[in-house]
Design a protein around this motif. Structure first.
Motif, PDB file in Angstrom:
ATOM      1  N   VAL A 112       0.835  -1.201   0.000  1.00  0.00           N
ATOM      2  CA  VAL A 112       0.000   0.000   0.000  1.00  0.00           C
ATOM      3  C   VAL A 112       0.872   1.255   0.000  1.00  0.00           C
ATOM      4  O   VAL A 112       0.631   2.207  -0.757  1.00  0.00           O
ATOM      5  N   LEU A 113       1.895   1.256   0.840  1.00  0.00           N
ATOM      6  CA  LEU A 113       2.758   2.431   0.975  1.00  0.00           C
ATOM      7  C   LEU A 113       3.391   2.830  -0.352  1.00  0.00           C
ATOM      8  O   LEU A 113       3.242   3.970  -0.817  1.00  0.00           O
ATOM      9  N   PHE A 114       4.071   1.900  -0.986  1.00  0.00           N
ATOM     10  CA  PHE A 114       4.776   2.225  -2.225  1.00  0.00           C
ATOM     11  C   PHE A 114       3.835   2.222  -3.425  1.00  0.00           C
ATOM     12  O   PHE A 114       4.040   2.974  -4.385  1.00  0.00           O
ATOM     13  N   GLY A 115       2.791   1.400  -3.369  1.00  0.00           N
ATOM     14  CA  GLY A 115       1.802   1.422  -4.442  1.00  0.00           C
ATOM     15  C   GLY A 115       1.084   2.758  -4.509  1.00  0.00           C
ATOM     16  O   GLY A 115       0.882   3.311  -5.601  1.00  0.00           O
ATOM     17  N   ASN A 116       0.718   3.300  -3.366  1.00  0.00           N
ATOM     18  CA  ASN A 116       0.044   4.590  -3.328  1.00  0.00           C
ATOM     19  C   ASN A 116       0.953   5.695  -3.859  1.00  0.00           C
ATOM     20  O   ASN A 116       0.515   6.573  -4.611  1.00  0.00           O
ATOM     21  N   HIS A 117       2.214   5.643  -3.487  1.00  0.00           N
ATOM     22  CA  HIS A 117       3.160   6.656  -3.981  1.00  0.00           C
ATOM     23  C   HIS A 117       3.283   6.586  -5.499  1.00  0.00           C
ATOM     24  O   HIS A 117       3.196   7.615  -6.186  1.00  0.00           O
ATOM     25  N   LEU A 118       3.468   5.385  -6.032  1.00  0.00           N
ATOM     26  CA  LEU A 118       3.625   5.234  -7.480  1.00  0.00           C
ATOM     27  C   LEU A 118       2.354   5.600  -8.236  1.00  0.00           C
ATOM     28  O   LEU A 118       2.420   6.131  -9.356  1.00  0.00           O
ATOM     29  N   SER A 119       1.194   5.352  -7.630  1.00  0.00           N
ATOM     30  CA  SER A 119      -0.070   5.638  -8.311  1.00  0.00           C
ATOM     31  C   SER A 119      -0.245   7.123  -8.597  1.00  0.00           C
ATOM     32  O   SER A 119      -0.997   7.498  -9.497  1.00  0.00           O
ATOM     33  N   LYS A 120       0.448   7.949  -7.848  1.00  0.00           N
ATOM     34  CA  LYS A 120       0.356   9.399  -8.052  1.00  0.00           C
ATOM     35  C   LYS A 120       1.359   9.898  -9.093  1.00  0.00           C
ATOM     36  O   LYS A 120       1.282  11.056  -9.521  1.00  0.00           O
TER      37      LYS A 120
END
Length: 308
Positions: free
Chosen positions: A16-24
């Motif tokens: 979630v942490l890195f996925g959320n960052h990359l999604s932006k």
């Protein structure tokens, strides 16, 4: 190779942490979260939150036909690794780079036996204090991903390509030229902090201050130092101090993953930590009494789940 398409499997704290960052930073179709249909329905119904913000993820099932990823991030727990390895097969292509965010010192070898060691970069996540409760992740410190080749004598093109991608994505990282040693260092920290905080049912603050818990944590870490000598890694007291400094910067109210597992009555990764230490101790004739004690205490805790 320019990394354009990324696939992630595992929506625990790190996913979630890195996925959320990359999604932006990426186009929605270029970042794919691999999950089975039941999980997808749950994610879409209940939503996934990161610091009180809804994560806008693009979900795909393992069977869904799609082009290979340029980068595959495996972020499941150890007990879900074998299933994950099979679930990502449609995302593996000739040039796919793979990194594993799993704790421990064994996941790269397990993944490499199926997909080839040449596509794997060794990686550890460090410095984050993320806590995930249900579908909600919160953190104060994002931390970073440290990665590199197992062979300290080279920097592969894959490592250079990943560094360029993370720099473009503004994702904190460090390209380490002695990655296997770094991985053993993080393993040492996890063996100490994860298990001790879980046994004491507390938080980082418990082992950041002087006392019985911190003493147990450090003693467990020193058993890993002794084993590293036998494995040719040669961790030292300086390495121990480095990782204690990393620990000291985390939010005292944060909790490592094993403590979160105990709190949620989930079975933990104790086999990955004390289980590995005790097995290596028997292999090399090195005493590991602290990890044996931690192993027994965590097993007692987990046996109570059945009773409850």
């Amino acid at each position: 190779m320019t990394i354009k398409k990324v696939s992630i499997i595992g929506l625990g704290a790190l996913g979630v942490l890195f996925g959320n960052h990359l999604s932006k930073k990426m186009g929605k179709e270029d970042l794919r979260i691999i999950a089975d249909q039941d999980r997808i329905q749950r994610y879409e119904s209940n939503k996934v939150y990161c610091n009180n913000e809804i994560c806008e993820f693009n979900y795909v099932t393992p069977d869904e036909a799609c082009g290979p990823a340029d980068l595959l991030i495996i972020a499941v727990k150890y007990n879900g690794l074998k299933e994950a390895i099979q679930a990502v097969k449609n995302h593996i292509g000739k040039n796919t780079i793979i990194i594993s965010l799993l704790n421990g010192i064994t996941s790269e070898q397990i993944i490499g036996e199926i997909y080839g060691m040449d596509r794997l970069l060794y990686c550890v996540a460090q410095g984050m204090d993320a806590v995930k409760v249900g579908n909600k992740l919160t953190y104060d410190h994002m931390g970073m991903l440290c990665f590199g080749d197992k062979d300290p004598s080279k920097v592969s093109q894959n490592a250079k390509d990943l560094a360029a991608f993370f720099e473009k994505m503004e994702l904190p990282f460090e390209l380490d030229h002695d990655m296997y040693r770094r991985q053993w260092g993080k393993f040492m920290l996890n063996v100490g902090v994860n298990q001790t905080v879980a046994v004491y049912k507390s938080n980082y603050g418990e082992v950041q201050r002087e006392g019985e818990a911190r003493d147990m944590m450090i003693a467990a870490m020193r058993e890993v130092i002794a084993l590293s000598e036998k494995e040719g890694v040669h961790l030292t007291e300086e390495d121990l101090q480095y990782w204690l400094n990393v620990l000291g910067k985390l939010s005292p109210n944060g909790k490592p993953s094993m403590a979160q597992d105990v709190e949620a009555k989930r079975f933990s990764e104790v086999e990955l930590f004390a289980g590995t230490v005790v097995a290596l101790g028997k292999k090399y004739g090195v005493a590991t009494p602290v990890n044996e004690e931690l192993y027994e205490k965590i097993q007692v805790i987990e046996k109570q789940y059945v009773v409850c």
